[in-house]
Design a protein around this motif. Structure first.
Motif, PDB file in Angstrom:
ATOM      1  N   VAL A  83      27.588  -1.048  -1.824  1.00 57.54           N
ATOM      2  CA  VAL A  83      26.326  -0.305  -1.777  1.00 57.54           C
ATOM      3  C   VAL A  83      26.559   1.160  -2.113  1.00 57.54           C
ATOM      4  O   VAL A  83      25.848   1.760  -2.931  1.00 57.54           O
ATOM      5  CB  VAL A  83      25.678  -0.452  -0.382  1.00 57.54           C
ATOM      6  N   TRP A  84      27.578   1.740  -1.520  1.00 58.38           N
ATOM      7  CA  TRP A  84      27.831   3.170  -1.725  1.00 58.38           C
ATOM      8  C   TRP A  84      28.527   3.434  -3.049  1.00 58.38           C
ATOM      9  O   TRP A  84      28.430   4.535  -3.590  1.00 58.38           O
ATOM     10  CB  TRP A  84      28.635   3.713  -0.553  1.00 58.38           C
ATOM     11  N   GLU A  85      29.206   2.434  -3.584  1.00 52.56           N
ATOM     12  CA  GLU A  85      29.759   2.593  -4.928  1.00 52.56           C
ATOM     13  C   GLU A  85      28.626   2.579  -5.960  1.00 52.56           C
ATOM     14  O   GLU A  85      28.641   3.346  -6.926  1.00 52.56           O
ATOM     15  CB  GLU A  85      30.746   1.463  -5.217  1.00 52.56           C
ATOM     16  N   THR A  86      27.643   1.714  -5.728  1.00 48.32           N
ATOM     17  CA  THR A  86      26.481   1.677  -6.623  1.00 48.32           C
ATOM     18  C   THR A  86      25.683   2.967  -6.535  1.00 48.32           C
ATOM     19  O   THR A  86      25.132   3.442  -7.535  1.00 48.32           O
ATOM     20  CB  THR A  86      25.584   0.480  -6.265  1.00 48.32           C
ATOM     21  N   ALA A  87      25.623   3.552  -5.341  1.00 52.32           N
ATOM     22  CA  ALA A  87      24.847   4.779  -5.147  1.00 52.32           C
ATOM     23  C   ALA A  87      25.356   5.929  -6.009  1.00 52.32           C
ATOM     24  O   ALA A  87      24.599   6.860  -6.308  1.00 52.32           O
ATOM     25  CB  ALA A  87      24.881   5.188  -3.676  1.00 52.32           C
ATOM     26  N   LYS A  88      26.615   5.868  -6.431  1.00 56.90           N
ATOM     27  CA  LYS A  88      27.169   6.929  -7.273  1.00 56.90           C
ATOM     28  C   LYS A  88      26.639   6.871  -8.702  1.00 56.90           C
ATOM     29  O   LYS A  88      26.746   7.844  -9.443  1.00 56.90           O
ATOM     30  CB  LYS A  88      28.698   6.831  -7.305  1.00 56.90           C
ATOM     31  N   HIS A  89      26.063   5.737  -9.087  1.00 53.10           N
ATOM     32  CA  HIS A  89      25.685   5.534 -10.483  1.00 53.10           C
ATOM     33  C   HIS A  89      24.179   5.359 -10.685  1.00 53.10           C
ATOM     34  O   HIS A  89      23.744   5.183 -11.823  1.00 53.10           O
ATOM     35  CB  HIS A  89      26.410   4.305 -11.040  1.00 53.10           C
ATOM     36  N   GLU A 137      23.379  10.434  -1.788  1.00 53.48           N
ATOM     37  CA  GLU A 137      24.448  11.374  -2.136  1.00 53.48           C
ATOM     38  C   GLU A 137      24.853  12.226  -0.938  1.00 53.48           C
ATOM     39  O   GLU A 137      26.000  12.664  -0.836  1.00 53.48           O
ATOM     40  CB  GLU A 137      23.988  12.275  -3.283  1.00 53.48           C
ATOM     41  N   PHE A 138      23.915  12.426   0.005  1.00 64.32           N
ATOM     42  CA  PHE A 138      24.174  13.292   1.151  1.00 64.32           C
ATOM     43  C   PHE A 138      24.166  12.506   2.460  1.00 64.32           C
ATOM     44  O   PHE A 138      23.851  13.052   3.511  1.00 64.32           O
ATOM     45  CB  PHE A 138      23.120  14.401   1.211  1.00 64.32           C
ATOM     46  N   VAL A 139      24.515  11.231   2.402  1.00 62.26           N
ATOM     47  CA  VAL A 139      24.435  10.397   3.600  1.00 62.26           C
ATOM     48  C   VAL A 139      25.420  10.852   4.674  1.00 62.26           C
ATOM     49  O   VAL A 139      25.170  10.678   5.872  1.00 62.26           O
ATOM     50  CB  VAL A 139      24.689   8.917   3.232  1.00 62.26           C
ATOM     51  N   ASP A 140      26.532  11.450   4.279  1.00 64.92           N
ATOM     52  CA  ASP A 140      27.542  11.870   5.248  1.00 64.92           C
ATOM     53  C   ASP A 140      27.321  13.290   5.764  1.00 64.92           C
ATOM     54  O   ASP A 140      28.133  13.796   6.542  1.00 64.92           O
ATOM     55  CB  ASP A 140      28.937  11.767   4.622  1.00 64.92           C
ATOM     56  N   VAL A 141      26.252  13.932   5.328  1.00 61.95           N
ATOM     57  CA  VAL A 141      25.929  15.270   5.819  1.00 61.95           C
ATOM     58  C   VAL A 141      25.128  15.138   7.112  1.00 61.95           C
ATOM     59  O   VAL A 141      24.263  14.266   7.234  1.00 61.95           O
ATOM     60  CB  VAL A 141      25.120  16.055   4.765  1.00 61.95           C
ATOM     61  N   ASP A 142      25.417  15.983   8.072  1.00 62.65           N
ATOM     62  CA  ASP A 142      24.741  15.915   9.378  1.00 62.65           C
ATOM     63  C   ASP A 142      23.400  16.650   9.313  1.00 62.65           C
ATOM     64  O   ASP A 142      23.212  17.716   9.908  1.00 62.65           O
ATOM     65  CB  ASP A 142      25.633  16.514  10.467  1.00 62.65           C
ATOM     66  N   GLN A 143      22.441  16.066   8.596  1.00 60.50           N
ATOM     67  CA  GLN A 143      21.131  16.718   8.484  1.00 60.50           C
ATOM     68  C   GLN A 143      20.374  16.717   9.802  1.00 60.50           C
ATOM     69  O   GLN A 143      19.466  17.524   9.996  1.00 60.50           O
ATOM     70  CB  GLN A 143      20.276  16.027   7.414  1.00 60.50           C
ATOM     71  N   HIS A 144      20.741  15.803  10.719  1.00 61.32           N
ATOM     72  CA  HIS A 144      20.014  15.742  11.989  1.00 61.32           C
ATOM     73  C   HIS A 144      20.235  16.992  12.835  1.00 61.32           C
ATOM     74  O   HIS A 144      19.514  17.217  13.814  1.00 61.32           O
ATOM     75  CB  HIS A 144      20.443  14.501  12.779  1.00 61.32           C
ATOM     76  N   LEU A 145      21.216  17.809  12.473  1.00 65.19           N
ATOM     77  CA  LEU A 145      21.453  19.053  13.200  1.00 65.19           C
ATOM     78  C   LEU A 145      20.541  20.178  12.729  1.00 65.19           C
ATOM     79  O   LEU A 145      20.490  21.236  13.361  1.00 65.19           O
ATOM     80  CB  LEU A 145      22.917  19.481  13.039  1.00 65.19           C
TER      81      LEU A 145
END
Length: 251
Positions: free
Chosen positions: A153-159, A76-84
């Motif tokens: 893959v990312w469409e499945t991740a929503k469900h 759900e948070f794959v696009d968040v820049d957690q590496h920062l």
């Protein structure tokens, strides 16, 4: 956050994100206009800073490396820049070390054999290799390469839940899959444990306080499995009940 904490669903990976949301909401609050009756009695800026400090204290008190690692590996948070965020990356490093630990070093003054030394060195190399492989696979996941490049893959991740996501698509990144499933499958609350404590208190009360631990464990095993057996028998009875055919009664 209360719903997540009281739920039995794997939600530990979402706690850090919601804690961060609360913190940012508190920081964005503006000083309200005081009511006439409260004019001069309260310093709203100091009160707000105190609330933020309390929230930060609770964050530090309840924070675990499971939350940080789960937040980093939750699709759900794959696009968040957690590496920062240094705290999140430190959590991941520590979780890698726990998942792929090095062998316990020899006691001071001991004289290990050559085979023991060789096994220790091989164990250290294997742990480092697994951690390195997991870090490389993390880059593939965050950059959406390989299997993670497919839109389905990312469409499945929503469900599906985060743990189910890694169960489905983590076979190509085995080292990272193990870390992700351990972190993302954790619940945020202690509801399951509290139910066990409740049953334990029911079994070992004031009238039965001399029970040995083995007896308590056996009785808890019987109680829990009896409940599951009753549910299973109920389902089987429902499945065995045939619908009534009213045509048989027409004559």
């Amino acid at each position: 956050m209360l719903r997540l904490a009281d739920s039995d669903r794997p939600s530990a990976s979402k706690m850090q994100y919601h804690k961060f949301e609360v913190q940012e909401t508190l920081k964005a609050l503006k000083t309200p206009e005081p009511e006439p009756w409260a004019a001069g009695e309260y310093d709203w800026d100091d009160m707000l800073q105190e609330i933020i400090a309390i929230h930060r204290y609770r964050w530090d008190y309840g924070y675990t490396i499971v939350q940080g690692t789960g937040y980093l590996l939750d699709p759900e948070f794959v696009d968040v820049d957690q590496h920062l965020d240094a705290e999140t990356m430190e959590s991941l490093t520590r979780f890698f070390a726990k998942t792929y630990p090095k062998p316990k070093p020899f006691e001071p003054g001991s004289t290990p054999t050559e085979l023991e030394k060789q096994a220790y060195e091989e164990g250290c190399r294997a742990a480092v290799a697994n951690r390195s492989a997991a870090e490389i696979q993390l880059l593939e996941y965050k950059m959406k390469r390989g299997v993670f490049s497919r839109e389905t893959v990312w469409e499945t991740a929503k469900h599906v839940s985060a743990a189910d996501f890694w169960f489905l698509y983590g076979s190509g990144v085995k080292e990272l899959q193990l870390v992700a499933m351990r972190a993302c499958a954790q619940v945020a609350g202690a509801g399951s444990a509290e139910r066990g404590h409740k049953m334990m208190n029911f079994i070992e009360d004031r009238n039965r306080n001399r029970l040995l631990w083995e007896d308590v464990e056996s009785r808890m095993y019987v109680c829990w499995n009896s409940l599951q057996l009753e549910k299973l028998e109920h389902v089987e009875r429902k499945a065995g009940e045939l619908p009534i055919c009213f045509k048989e009664f027409e004559d």
